[in-house]
Design an enzyme around this catalytic site. Structure first.
Site, PDB file in Angstrom:
ATOM      1  N   GLU A 142     -11.702 -41.164  19.109  1.00  0.00           N
ATOM      2  CA  GLU A 142     -12.501 -40.866  20.292  1.00  0.00           C
ATOM      3  C   GLU A 142     -11.590 -40.711  21.504  1.00  0.00           C
ATOM      4  O   GLU A 142     -10.659 -41.493  21.695  1.00  0.00           O
ATOM      5  CB  GLU A 142     -13.517 -41.983  20.524  1.00  0.00           C
ATOM      6  N   ASP A 170     -12.107 -45.965  15.959  1.00  0.00           N
ATOM      7  CA  ASP A 170     -12.675 -46.327  17.256  1.00  0.00           C
ATOM      8  C   ASP A 170     -11.683 -47.294  17.899  1.00  0.00           C
ATOM      9  O   ASP A 170     -11.608 -48.455  17.505  1.00  0.00           O
ATOM     10  CB  ASP A 170     -14.042 -46.984  17.078  1.00  0.00           C
ATOM     11  N   ASP A 205     -18.106 -51.313  16.017  1.00  0.00           N
ATOM     12  CA  ASP A 205     -16.866 -50.528  16.054  1.00  0.00           C
ATOM     13  C   ASP A 205     -16.655 -49.760  14.746  1.00  0.00           C
ATOM     14  O   ASP A 205     -16.125 -48.650  14.743  1.00  0.00           O
ATOM     15  CB  ASP A 205     -15.658 -51.449  16.304  1.00  0.00           C
TER      16      ASP A 205
END
Length: 165
Positions: free
Chosen positions: A67, A7, A140
């Site tokens: 992502e 992330d 996270d």
């Protein structure tokens, strides 16, 4: 198969390493890398690069999942996340690893079965899918594990369709 989910962020970058054995997923390692708040951005990015590269060399994942950058109203945040993503992509490429990118919608659908799932629902599903006692913290880290889970499910789908990874 070892899958490293990341992330991206410049202050906190979550990571989660999972192992996929057949249709089962097992947590291997998860935490986050942090950079000091008042450090100039080039130095923060370099710190993150070295952390990621060292981690990849030590743990030897087979795939990296990250992502995709999505539109953000805060331009400064979007730019710094984009810079952090670039560091992830560079470190993975330098180590010869394939990188797979997923939208937040794809991650939510893969983990919770619903593209509008909220953060708490995703965190609960990460905990359940990996057999963890508690939800990984900070957020996270849970997000990074969700990204890795998303890729694990995508591998299943691609294998069923005859695609090679």
């Amino acid at each position: 198969m070892l899958i490293l989910g990341i992330d991206p962020g410049t202050a906190i970058m979550g990571y989660g390493l999972i192992e996929k054995k057949g249709n089962r997923l097992f947590p291997v390692d998860y935490a986050c890398w942090r950079t000091p708040a008042h450090t100039p951005m080039p130095e923060r990015l370099l710190m993150l690069y070295h952390e990621i590269e060292a981690y990849i060399k030590e743990k030897q994942p087979h795939h990296v999942a990250v992502e995709e950058l999505f539109f953000n109203r805060n331009t400064t945040t979007a730019i710094s996340v984009g810079q952090a993503r670039g560091v992830v992509l560079l470190a993975a490429a330098q180590c010869g690893l394939p990188v797979y990118e997923y939208t937040p919608l794809q991650v939510k659908q893969a983990v919770a079965g619903y593209g509008r799932a909220d953060k708490q629902q995703i965190q609960q599903m990460v905990r359940a899918l990996l057999g963890l006692q508690e939800i990984p913290k900070p957020d996270d880290t849970a997000d990074a594990l969700a990204i890795a889970i998303c890729h694990a499910h995508s591998v299943n789908l691609l294998n069923r369709m005859g695609g090679a990874l």
